[in-house]
Design an enzyme around this catalytic site. Sequence first.
Site, mmCIF file in Angstrom:
data_model
loop_
_atom_site.group_PDB
_atom_site.id
_atom_site.type_symbol
_atom_site.label_atom_id
_atom_site.label_comp_id
_atom_site.label_asym_id
_atom_site.label_seq_id
_atom_site.Cartn_x
_atom_site.Cartn_y
_atom_site.Cartn_z
ATOM 1 N N SER A 14 0.834 -1.206 0.000
ATOM 2 C CA SER A 14 0.000 0.000 0.000
ATOM 3 C C SER A 14 0.867 1.254 0.000
ATOM 4 O O SER A 14 1.852 1.348 0.736
ATOM 5 C CB SER A 14 -0.910 0.009 1.225
ATOM 6 O OG SER A 14 -1.584 1.245 1.331
ATOM 7 N N THR A 63 -9.636 -0.542 4.696
ATOM 8 C CA THR A 63 -9.653 -1.128 3.362
ATOM 9 C C THR A 63 -10.071 -2.589 3.465
ATOM 10 O O THR A 63 -10.483 -3.057 4.528
ATOM 11 C CB THR A 63 -8.286 -0.963 2.657
ATOM 12 O OG1 THR A 63 -8.408 -1.366 1.296
ATOM 13 C CG2 THR A 63 -7.191 -1.765 3.334
ATOM 14 N N LYS A 67 -14.404 -2.874 5.359
ATOM 15 C CA LYS A 67 -15.188 -1.661 5.116
ATOM 16 C C LYS A 67 -16.637 -1.787 5.569
ATOM 17 O O LYS A 67 -17.280 -0.769 5.858
ATOM 18 C CB LYS A 67 -15.141 -1.287 3.626
ATOM 19 C CG LYS A 67 -13.770 -0.807 3.169
ATOM 20 C CD LYS A 67 -13.797 -0.331 1.737
ATOM 21 C CE LYS A 67 -12.419 0.170 1.319
ATOM 22 N NZ LYS A 67 -12.429 0.752 -0.039
ATOM 23 N N ASN A 88 -14.872 3.872 4.738
ATOM 24 C CA ASN A 88 -13.422 3.766 4.587
ATOM 25 C C ASN A 88 -12.681 4.760 5.473
ATOM 26 O O ASN A 88 -11.455 4.762 5.516
ATOM 27 C CB ASN A 88 -13.012 3.989 3.123
ATOM 28 C CG ASN A 88 -13.037 5.455 2.731
ATOM 29 O OD1 ASN A 88 -14.005 6.170 3.030
ATOM 30 N ND2 ASN A 88 -11.990 5.928 2.081
ATOM 31 N N GLY A 127 -17.777 -6.765 -9.430
ATOM 32 C CA GLY A 127 -17.587 -6.843 -7.993
ATOM 33 C C GLY A 127 -18.797 -6.315 -7.249
ATOM 34 O O GLY A 127 -19.620 -5.580 -7.819
ATOM 35 N N SER A 128 -18.912 -6.698 -5.971
ATOM 36 C CA SER A 128 -20.078 -6.259 -5.197
ATOM 37 C C SER A 128 -19.738 -5.954 -3.741
ATOM 38 O O SER A 128 -20.618 -5.916 -2.895
ATOM 39 C CB SER A 128 -21.174 -7.340 -5.244
ATOM 40 O OG SER A 128 -20.701 -8.552 -4.690
ATOM 41 N N GLY A 129 -18.457 -5.737 -3.447
ATOM 42 C CA GLY A 129 -18.030 -5.438 -2.088
ATOM 43 C C GLY A 129 -18.137 -3.966 -1.747
ATOM 44 O O GLY A 129 -18.851 -3.200 -2.410
ATOM 45 N N GLY A 130 -17.399 -3.545 -0.716
ATOM 46 C CA GLY A 130 -17.451 -2.158 -0.271
ATOM 47 C C GLY A 130 -17.031 -1.170 -1.338
ATOM 48 O O GLY A 130 -17.625 -0.094 -1.471
#
EC number: 1.1.1.25
Length: 288
Positions: A14, A63, A67, A88, A127-130
Amino acid sequence: MKKLFLIGKSLKHSISPFIHNRILSEFDIDAIYSNLELLDTEMLKEFVEMVRKDEDVVGFNITIPYKEDILEFCDEVSEDVRIIKAANTVKKEDGKLLAYNTDWIGFKRSLEDRGVDVKDKKILVLGSGGAAKACIYGLYRMGAKEVFVANRTYEKAEKLKEVFQDILKILPVEWLRRYEFKYDIIINTTSVGMFPNIESSPFDFENYVAGVPVFVYDMIYNPLKTAFLKEAEKKGIKIENGLKMLVYQAIEAEMIWFDIVNLSPNFLLEILNDTEKNFGLGIYKVIG
C-alpha cells in the site's frame, strides 16, 4: 504526535502512508499515518478498543476486507455510509467514532477529471463489495439511473438491489453471462489483476463481441496499467486507473480529520508526481 492508521489485510504494497504523510507534511500537521494489518474481526475489535483509549489517535482508514465490518463498532455514520453500508474513514470526536465514506468522492472526482458522462449510459460494475458500493453511489451522484453488476457469487450482486433500491436500479448479471450485454462503461472494483497477480483480468475483451465500450476504469493502482486496462487500450478504449481516486479520497479523509481547506490547484498533481518518483508508479506531470 497524533496518530492515523490504515487497517486491513495485505497492506505490504500500500502507498497510502506515503500519500497521507505527504499531505500532513504539506500542512505542517504533527501526525503520522501508518499501516496496520489485522488478520481477523477479533483483531479489528481489539484495534477499535485501542483507538477509543489512545488520546493521540485522531482516526483511521479502512480497506479490504473491513469496510463493512467496521460499522458495528462505530457510534454514528454519515448519510452516505447509511446508504452504502460501507465506510473507509473513521474520525474520533468527543469519544465517539464517526464513520464516513470518501471512496465515492474520490471515484466521482477522478471520473469528472476525465470528463466522463454517466447519464443514460449502460454501465457494468465488476464486484459487489465495499468498493463496488462506493462506486455505485458515486455513479448515482453523477446522474446514473441504473447499473449492471456482475459478481462471481451472484447472490452478492443480487443483494445490492436492496442496498440501492431507493436511489437507482441495480441489474445483477451472472458472472459467466457478463459478456452478453453491450456496455458503454466497464468498471472493475475487484482485486483481480492487483500486484503481484498482474497477469489476471476480470474481463476478457477478446471474448466480448457485444460492442466496444467508450471508457474502462480499474480501481487498482498497482500496477498503474493492469491487464484489464491494457486489453481495453488495445481496443482503442479510453482508460483510467485508481491512483487519482486514491489520492482524492485521501485528501477528503484528511479534511475530515483536520478540517484542511484551501488546497492548491496543483496539489493533486504534485502528489501524483511524488508518487512516481518514489514508487515508479506514476505517469503524471505537474502543471504550471
